[in-house]
Write a protein that holds these residues in place. Structure first.
Motif, mmCIF file in Angstrom:
data_model
loop_
_atom_site.group_PDB
_atom_site.id
_atom_site.type_symbol
_atom_site.label_atom_id
_atom_site.label_comp_id
_atom_site.label_asym_id
_atom_site.label_seq_id
_atom_site.Cartn_x
_atom_site.Cartn_y
_atom_site.Cartn_z
ATOM 1 N N GLY A 53 0.829 -1.187 -0.092
ATOM 2 C CA GLY A 53 -0.206 -0.005 0.062
ATOM 3 C C GLY A 53 0.866 1.305 -0.101
ATOM 4 N N ARG A 56 2.243 1.614 -3.395
ATOM 5 C CA ARG A 56 1.161 2.046 -4.566
ATOM 6 C C ARG A 56 0.970 3.535 -4.322
ATOM 7 N NH1 ARG A 56 -2.298 -1.590 -2.983
ATOM 8 N NH2 ARG A 56 -3.380 -0.360 -1.622
ATOM 9 N N SER A 57 0.811 3.940 -2.984
ATOM 10 C CA SER A 57 0.438 5.306 -2.737
ATOM 11 C C SER A 57 1.663 6.473 -3.225
ATOM 12 C CB SER A 57 0.467 5.690 -1.201
ATOM 13 O OG SER A 57 -0.750 4.897 -0.808
ATOM 14 N N CYS A 61 1.245 9.053 -6.175
ATOM 15 C CA CYS A 61 1.478 10.558 -6.159
ATOM 16 C C CYS A 61 2.604 11.034 -7.080
ATOM 17 C CB CYS A 61 1.933 10.650 -4.720
ATOM 18 S SG CYS A 61 0.795 10.684 -3.385
ATOM 19 N N VAL A 69 -4.856 13.332 -7.299
ATOM 20 C CA VAL A 69 -4.656 12.598 -6.053
ATOM 21 C C VAL A 69 -5.545 12.795 -4.909
ATOM 22 C CG1 VAL A 69 -3.090 12.409 -4.218
ATOM 23 C CG2 VAL A 69 -2.204 12.304 -6.404
ATOM 24 N N ALA A 73 -8.252 10.120 -3.435
ATOM 25 C CA ALA A 73 -8.428 10.086 -1.987
ATOM 26 C C ALA A 73 -9.918 10.024 -1.679
ATOM 27 C CB ALA A 73 -7.461 11.077 -1.113
ATOM 28 N N THR A 191 -2.499 -2.900 -7.152
ATOM 29 C CA THR A 191 -1.080 -2.534 -7.141
ATOM 30 C C THR A 191 -0.898 -2.672 -8.799
ATOM 31 O OG1 THR A 191 -0.692 -2.881 -4.883
ATOM 32 C CG2 THR A 191 1.152 -2.517 -6.608
ATOM 33 N N HIS A 293 -3.267 14.160 1.616
ATOM 34 C CA HIS A 293 -3.116 12.766 1.312
ATOM 35 C C HIS A 293 -1.740 12.214 1.326
ATOM 36 C CE1 HIS A 293 -3.912 8.557 -0.122
ATOM 37 N NE2 HIS A 293 -3.033 8.891 -1.061
ATOM 38 N N SER A 294 -0.753 13.144 0.652
ATOM 39 C CA SER A 294 0.716 12.792 0.604
ATOM 40 C C SER A 294 1.406 12.893 2.162
ATOM 41 C CB SER A 294 1.287 13.748 -0.288
ATOM 42 O OG SER A 294 1.575 15.149 0.410
ATOM 43 N N ILE A 297 0.721 9.552 4.161
ATOM 44 C CA ILE A 297 0.899 8.358 3.731
ATOM 45 C C ILE A 297 1.683 7.610 4.740
ATOM 46 C CG2 ILE A 297 2.550 6.880 2.210
ATOM 47 C CD1 ILE A 297 1.842 9.307 -0.128
#
Length: 514
Positions: A53, A56-57, A61, A69, A73, A191, A293-294, A297
């Motif tokens: 995860g 993938r994040s 990004c 993004v 989210a 993924t 969101h970033s 993570i």
């Protein structure tokens, strides 16, 4: 704050319906995995899934701009968090009642009725979305004219409902390895499909459909297991009393629904407030959610781990509580809270130290606002993790409604502060609001625990405040952890006792976890 509700697969004591006349269970039926194997599998799969995860994040990004993004989210949050509320907690009741009705020989009837209710609720949602797609588009994306995105979310909702129903049923039958395999397959498939789609230049709607496809693929291991063992389930010679089932199940389902609603609203409220209250229109709001969101993570990984720890810990607390060992319950929670706060604070400090390099290289210096908010995000997610452990005590003491009150107060404060601070301070105001709300929930859970007999001392209070040192920098946070350990003989003793599980492999008893 993820929704959590402790469950038990054992029938209630002194239940007159717990034992009825059933035909012998054949060898083809479901053989439960042992607790030891289940814990090892869950731990291993959790580590692998969270690693996937995270990667993938990072790729998402890198391959999408911050506005997209932010849209992703919001779509993912809606798909994963709105569905339990939409289904009124009924599939979530499976872990509590599967074993009871299996022993009665009525599991087929229970599952059939819950499946019909789930399909009916899903149908109502689809009708609502068909009638008002513009309103759903505005709610999720702040875009009322993008029906493609809205309908892709609908497909995602249907797929995750199907996945969750099968996963809940498999988990309730204590097929831990199969349930973990389902989650692993979903993570790997998403993924591969999602990153592959974005590399080829695909858009957000296709990414949402990639998640839906991965969820449907992940149903296969659980479906195969259910198909193999279903015939071997015991059958009762007595008639199934459906009204009695609903009278027993609905109060539990409603309580679970309320908890899911409050927890998910609390978890989603900050992103929705950022999207709808950020000045500058929908593009600015979506970009702000992407930056937020970033910055989440790394911190959200800690809360995911805490959720797993709380779920594993709960059966042991319940066993001690029912056996009259109340002091053992308090002792376990104290030690876990101390260990979690210390380890998570040190891990967050290490991450903050290397975060500038990670954001510069992995995220191409495109998420400066996310990097700036990360220290506070670590603080409130570690506090949320402590709340997850602390509320185990309230659930085992059958005071779960106090958890709902604390979350409701925190949610109200979060909405008020976000509405006040966002127009003034922008994204920083949203983070401050969320930090204050999580602190309020933690204080509320602590007060509820104390009211229910849990004694707090200076050591536990200092442990709870320890994550706040991260806002002063990683060096200060590490120094604070070392200071707390050095001045507290109790914590040093807990650390020594915490090593005992390793010694148990060589024949020594692990008193803390036995």
């Amino acid at each position: 704050m993820r929704s959590f509700c402790p469950t038990s697969t054992l029938p209630p004591l002194n239940d007159p319906q717990a034992v009825t006349s059933t035909k012998p269970e054949t060898p083809a039926s479901f053989a439960a995995d042992s607790l030891a194997i289940g814990m090892l599998v869950v731990l291993a799969m959790t580590i692998i899934q969270r690693s996937l995860g995270f990667l993938r994040s990072i790729w998402f990004c890198r391959l999408m701009d911050d506005a997209v993004v932010g849209q992703w989210a919001m779509a993912f949050d809606f798909i994963t968090m709105a569905t339990p509320v939409m289904l009124f907690g009924m599939p979530g009741s499976l872990p509590r009642y599967v074993e009871t009705y299996r022993q009665q020989g009525h599991l087929r009837s229970l599952v059939r009725r819950l499946l019909i209710a789930t399909v009916a609720c899903t149908g109502i949602f689809m009708v609502g979305l068909t009638v008002a797609p513009d309103w759903f588009g505005w709610l999720i994306f702040l875009e009322s004219d993008n029906s493609q995105l809205t309908y892709s979310v609908a497909v995602g909702v249907i797929s995750i409902i199907a996945f969750n129903f099968v996963h809940q049923l498999v988990s309730s039958l204590r097929q831990v390895r199969v349930a973990s395999m389902m989650q692993f397959v979903q993570s790997v498939a998403f993924t591969l499909i999602g990153v592959g789609w974005l590399i080829r230049g695909g858009g957000l709607a296709g990414l949402i459909l990639s998640f839906a496809a991965a969820s449907l693929i992940a149903i296969l291991p659980g479906g195969w297991t259910l198909a193999k063992g279903w015939r071997g389930l015991p059958r009762s010679e007595t008639r199934f009393d459906a009204p009695s089932m609903w009278r027993r199940l609905l109060p539990y389902a409603i309580a679970l629904w309320v908890m899911n609603l409050l927890s998910n609203l609390f978890e989603m409220s900050d992103r929705y407030m950022i999207l709808h209250f950020t000045s500058g229109g929908e593009q600015m709001g979506q970009a702000a959610v992407g930056q937020y969101h970033s910055g989440r993570i790394f911190p959200v990984l800690l809360m995911s781990l805490a959720s797993m720890i709380a779920g594993v810990l709960m059966p042991y607390l319940a066993a001690d509580w029912e056996s009259g060992r109340r002091e053992a319950v308090v002792d376990r929670i104290r030690k876990v809270l101390a260990a979690l706060s210390i380890v998570f604070t040190l891990g967050a400090a290490a991450t903050l130290w290397i975060a500038p390099w990670l954001f510069a290289n992995l995220l191409q210096n495109r998420y400066a606002d996310g990097l700036a908010l990360m220290p506070m995000a670590f603080v409130f997610y570690i506090w949320a993790s402590l709340v997850m452990i602390g509320q185990d005590y309230l659930w085992v003491a059958e005071r779960g409604r106090l958890v709902g009150i604390a979350i409701a107060v925190g949610l109200t404060l979060n909405l008020i502060l976000n509405a006040t601070l966002l127009p003034i301070l922008g994204l920083q105001g949203a983070v401050i609001a969320t930090l204050c709300a999580h602190a309020t929930v933690m204080i509320g859970i602590g007060m509820a625990m104390a009211w229910c007999g849990f004694e707090f001392d200076l050591t536990l209070i200092s442990i709870s405040l320890l994550p706040a040192s991260l806002m002063l920098g990683p060096v200060v946070a590490v120094a604070s952890v070392c200071t707390v350990i050095l001045v507290s003989p109790k914590i040093k003793r807990w650390i020594v006792e915490g090593i005992e599980p390793l010694a148990a492999k060589f024949g020594r008893p692990a008193t803390m976890w036995s």
